[in-house]
Scaffold this motif. Structure first.
Motif, mmCIF file in Angstrom:
data_model
loop_
_atom_site.group_PDB
_atom_site.id
_atom_site.type_symbol
_atom_site.label_atom_id
_atom_site.label_comp_id
_atom_site.label_asym_id
_atom_site.label_seq_id
_atom_site.Cartn_x
_atom_site.Cartn_y
_atom_site.Cartn_z
ATOM 1 N N ASP A 43 8.283 -1.501 -5.914
ATOM 2 C CA ASP A 43 8.849 -2.060 -4.681
ATOM 3 C C ASP A 43 8.251 -3.433 -4.408
ATOM 4 O O ASP A 43 8.956 -4.380 -4.034
ATOM 5 N N ASP A 54 0.860 -1.188 0.000
ATOM 6 C CA ASP A 54 0.000 0.000 0.000
ATOM 7 C C ASP A 54 0.888 1.225 0.000
ATOM 8 O O ASP A 54 1.916 1.246 0.683
ATOM 9 N N ASP A 55 0.508 2.259 -0.757
ATOM 10 C CA ASP A 55 1.341 3.465 -0.818
ATOM 11 C C ASP A 55 1.119 4.399 0.360
ATOM 12 O O ASP A 55 1.874 5.354 0.535
ATOM 13 N N GLU A 56 0.090 4.132 1.183
ATOM 14 C CA GLU A 56 -0.198 4.983 2.335
ATOM 15 C C GLU A 56 0.355 4.348 3.615
ATOM 16 O O GLU A 56 -0.084 3.257 4.000
ATOM 17 N N PRO A 57 1.318 4.995 4.308
ATOM 18 C CA PRO A 57 1.890 4.418 5.533
ATOM 19 C C PRO A 57 0.849 4.073 6.586
ATOM 20 O O PRO A 57 0.930 3.016 7.225
ATOM 21 N N LYS A 64 5.767 -0.210 -0.565
ATOM 22 C CA LYS A 64 5.118 1.105 -0.598
ATOM 23 C C LYS A 64 4.597 1.491 -1.970
ATOM 24 O O LYS A 64 3.946 2.519 -2.117
ATOM 25 N N ASN A 65 4.901 0.672 -2.993
ATOM 26 C CA ASN A 65 4.364 0.919 -4.336
ATOM 27 C C ASN A 65 4.520 -0.341 -5.174
ATOM 28 O O ASN A 65 5.089 -1.341 -4.710
ATOM 29 N N ARG A 115 -0.917 0.859 5.729
ATOM 30 C CA ARG A 115 -0.069 -0.308 6.004
ATOM 31 C C ARG A 115 -0.059 -0.630 7.498
ATOM 32 O O ARG A 115 -0.165 -1.793 7.901
#
Length: 253
Positions: free
Chosen positions: A42, A11-14, A38-39, A17
């Protein structure tokens, strides 16, 4: 004996995650978290290196979407899709091949996913997932968003996207900038990004710009750019270093 699934969270949103990790820790007999991504780029590297049994995958991410990631994989693990929207929730997601969770995730719904894993049939899983992705991609191409809706008091206002110059994240709201007025949206910038047509590009963690309104792009230091818009305010936006690939793809350099 119950299977323990090695699991990767993508997920790109910390915050997303972290929340999913916290929820999955409630199921230690089924889920073993082995990493985070994170993307999409990755994630591809980590999937190939770690070979997880299961991934929890955000669909709309900058750069490489969840669908594009899967199409790039040689071996596809079991997938639980996670997204802020239900627009992709076709009946295929309710089969035993994959599952589909709408954010914000709740432990009660996650329990159903875990139960489904216990009775999972892996026959032809890779082909089934690819067929679903193909149908979803075709479905999405048929519907192109032309306006965005915001609340203002008791009214609903429909803003034409062609009139929007940029979106700016500020605390828990997103401001939508047009020449006529500015509007507040309660959606997150990532939620909005997932709905927008491809002439909007995220250039910074806090900004999405309408590339049709850009008058000039100048190189800046530390792999950044200054993006000059053609609105009445002649807004200049400095891009984030992490968004250089999106910008280069847009300006073809």
């Amino acid at each position: 004996m119950q299977k323990l699934y090695s699991t990767l969270i993508i997920d790109d949103e910390p915050l997303a995650r972290e929340r999913l990790e916290k929820l999955l820790l409630c199921f230690p007999e089924t889920i073993h978290i082995i990493g985070f991504a994170k993307n999409g780029s990755d994630a591809q590297q980590k999937i190939e290196a770690l070979n997880p049994d299961l991934i929890f995958l955000d669909i709309e991410m900058p750069g490489l979407t969840g669908f594009q990631l899967i199409e790039n994989l040689k071996i596809i693990p079991l997938i639980v899709f996670c997204t802020a929207h239900d627009e992709y929730a076709l009946k295929a997601f309710e089969t035993n091949s994959i599952d589909y969770l709408v954010k914000p995730l709740r432990v009660e719904r996650l329990e159903k996913t875990i139960e489904k894993l216990k009775h999972f049939n892996t026959d032809n899983i890779s082909q089934n997932i690819l067929e679903v992705i193909k149908s979803l991609t075709e479905e999405k191409l048929e519907t192109i968003m032309t306006s965005i809706t915001v609340k203002k008091g008791d009214r609903l206002i429909f803003i034409k996207l062609k009139d929007v110059f940029y979106f700016e994240a500020n605390n828990k709201y997103v401001t939508i900038f047009t020449n006529k007025d500015n509007y507040l949206s309660e959606k997150s910038l990532s939620q909005i990004e997932s709905e927008l047509p491809n002439y909007f590009v995220r250039v910074h963690r806090g900004y999405i710009v309408n590339i049709n309104t850009v008058e000039e792009v100048q190189k800046y230091f530390n792999s950044r750019y200054i993006i000059k818009l053609g609105n009445n305010s002649k807004t200049n936006i400095t891009s984030g270093r992490g968004y250089i690939n999106q910008i280069k793809n847009w300006i073809n350099v």
